[in-house]
Scaffold this motif. Structure first.
Motif, PDB file in Angstrom:
ATOM      1  N   ASP A 111      -3.549   4.701  -1.188  1.00  0.00           N
ATOM      2  CA  ASP A 111      -4.055   5.017   0.151  1.00  0.00           C
ATOM      3  C   ASP A 111      -5.458   5.594   0.029  1.00  0.00           C
ATOM      4  O   ASP A 111      -5.713   6.759   0.377  1.00  0.00           O
ATOM      5  N   GLY A 158       0.413   1.189   5.878  1.00  0.00           N
ATOM      6  CA  GLY A 158      -0.963   1.566   6.158  1.00  0.00           C
ATOM      7  C   GLY A 158      -1.550   1.014   7.450  1.00  0.00           C
ATOM      8  O   GLY A 158      -2.760   1.090   7.646  1.00  0.00           O
ATOM      9  N   ASP A 189      -3.717   5.692   6.986  1.00  0.00           N
ATOM     10  CA  ASP A 189      -3.488   4.271   7.311  1.00  0.00           C
ATOM     11  C   ASP A 189      -4.838   3.582   7.521  1.00  0.00           C
ATOM     12  O   ASP A 189      -5.404   3.613   8.612  1.00  0.00           O
ATOM     13  N   THR A 234       0.839  -1.192   0.000  1.00  0.00           N
ATOM     14  CA  THR A 234       0.000   0.000   0.000  1.00  0.00           C
ATOM     15  C   THR A 234       0.879   1.249   0.000  1.00  0.00           C
ATOM     16  O   THR A 234       1.974   1.231   0.570  1.00  0.00           O
ATOM     17  N   GLY A 235       0.401   2.300  -0.601  1.00  0.00           N
ATOM     18  CA  GLY A 235       1.102   3.588  -0.544  1.00  0.00           C
ATOM     19  C   GLY A 235       1.061   4.314  -1.879  1.00  0.00           C
ATOM     20  O   GLY A 235       1.449   3.757  -2.901  1.00  0.00           O
ATOM     21  N   GLU A 280       2.946   6.596  -2.683  1.00  0.00           N
ATOM     22  CA  GLU A 280       4.311   7.009  -3.036  1.00  0.00           C
ATOM     23  C   GLU A 280       5.067   5.941  -3.827  1.00  0.00           C
ATOM     24  O   GLU A 280       6.177   6.177  -4.269  1.00  0.00           O
TER      25      GLU A 280
HETATM   26 MG    MG Z   1       1.682   4.248   3.806  1.00  0.00          MG
END
Ligand code: MG
Ligand code: AMP
Length: 392
Positions: free
Chosen positions: A221, A245, A252, A178-179, A181
């Motif tokens: 996210d 997360g 998160d 997850t993310g 970025e």
């Molecule tokens: Mg994250």
């Protein structure tokens, strides 16, 4: 928040085994036998020659024979050798009736075509015959339930003609990174983005541990899309891993989404570094590990909690034990109340720390051989202390 010991106890009480299935030998490497194996035949299944040479009825002293037959490996016909006669024989070929000894060709003198002699003291009656059943006798146990099947065990099974064995099956494991970025290695980065190192690392860790069915997923996210991916991944796998997360940031969402997916919490947050916000849960028999996103946390939590659970699934025992107990080479200061898992190197009976232990820092993995465990309450763990060590 619970201790490392409590977390491992809860997990060990809630771990699941895989199914037991009969699997073809070619698919068994690294799997664990769920049955004792008894040899269905004698191996060798007939007395045979250990050498290229001559088979005859040897009486233990200097003798001469006439060569009456040739017996090759794989010949199945019944050959009988009368006294004073010998058979030319090759390694693995069946010993003819009437012969009690094989004399290697290099010890034989060929007097003339078809006539041989032996003089010397190297050969005694019965030499160079591999007796029926001398490897494995019919109905005797050759492998034990719980043994891991490596090349040697697989060779042994094949030698007695076993083509399938009962083993514990491997789990289907999904992992979700997850993310917002995250970018994939091989694509350009903009400032603010990072490469997804957890995905490839988890995939490799799973493969190193014998998992064959692996499915990777990626989530941004965003609660709704994360929920959909979690629901799908849970339906498609036996074990689900997530990275990132699961901490306390505004973005998160993993904990909420897992609860919505009816994953029952076994524990959340452990008194450890790295990897404090680890969440572990179950949905029916499915295990869920939500690992904090920092790469060292992912790695350390995998080694401490996911790897033993996978090993247990595969039918292994004693999966929660440390691999070694070694002497710490130096004093280490730490925050009391947290168990530290640190990347280390083994030298002789000692273990020393590598530089760069921060949870974002992967450089120490270039040379790390093990994780060492520095127990909870201490403020300083002194050189000379015996510590638990887990191989990587
Ligand atoms: Mg994250
Ligand atoms: P999070 O737990 O989502 O707050 O992430 C903690 C840290 O780990 C952040 O610095 C993230 O950018 C980083 N991180 C999360 N996922 C990954 C990943 N797949 N690969 C590398 N770093 C990550």
């Amino acid at each position: 928040m619970i201790s490392v010991e409590q977390a491992k106890k809860i997990l060990s009480e809630n771990s699941e085994r895989g199914q037991i299935k009969e699997i073809a030998l070619g698919e068994c490497l690294g799997l664990v036998l769920s049955e004792n194996i008894y040899s269905p035949i004698d191996v060798p299944s007939f007395d045979n020659s250990a050498m290229d040479g001559y088979a005859m009825n040897f009486e233990g002293h200097n003798e001469e024979w006439e060569v009456s037959n040739v017996i090759q490996a794989g010949d199945t016909s019944e050959t009988i050798i009368s006294p004073g006669k010998a058979a030319r024989i090759f390694t693995g070929a069946k010993i003819p009736k009437g012969a009690n000894t094989v004399i290697p060709q290099e010890l034989i003198e060929v007097i003339k075509e078809g006539q041989i002699a032996y003089s010397g003291d190297k050969i005694s009656i019965g030499s160079n015959i591999r007796l029926k059943g001398s490897q494995s006798e019919k109905h005797t146990q050759i492998l034990e339930k719980g043994q891991v099947l490596g090349a040697g065990q697989i060779g042994l099974l094949a030698s007695v003609g076993v083509a399938k064995v009962k083993v514990w099956t491997t789990p289907r494991v999904g992992y979700i990174v997850t993310g917002n970025e995250l970018k994939e290695p091989g694509t350009p980065l903009r400032e603010g983005e990072i490469y997804n190192s957890n995905g490839p690392m988890l995939e490799a860790l799973l493969k190193e541990n014998g998992v064959k069915q692996i499915q990777g997923y990626k989530a941004s996210d965003d609660k709704n899309s994360l929920q959909k991916i979690i629901d799908r991944a849970l339906s498609e796998n036996d074990i689900l891993l997530l990275s990132g997360g699961i901490s306390v940031g505004d973005y998160d969402f993993v904990e909420d989404c897992l609860k919505t997916a009816k994953v029952r919490e076994l524990f959340y947050k452990i008194k450890q570094r790295p990897g404090k916000p680890l969440f572990v849960g179950k949905k029916e028999k499915k295990m869920v590990f939500a690992l904090p996103g920092n790469p060292a946390s992912v790695h350390s939590c995998f080694i401490q909690y996911v790897r033993p659970s996978i090993r247990f699934w595969l039918g292994k025992n004693a999966v929660w034990d440390a691999d070694h107990q070694l002497t710490l080479a130096e004093d280490v200061e730490k925050k009391p109340g947290l168990t530290y898992f640190m990347k280390g190197k083994k030298t002789g009976g000692e273990v020393s720390l590598l530089k760069g232990q921060q949870s974002f820092n992967l450089q120490a993995f270039a040379t790390a051989e093990c994780l060492l465990e520095l127990p909870g309450e201490n403020e300083v763990v002194t050189a000379g202390t015996i510590v638990n060590v887990y191989d990587l």
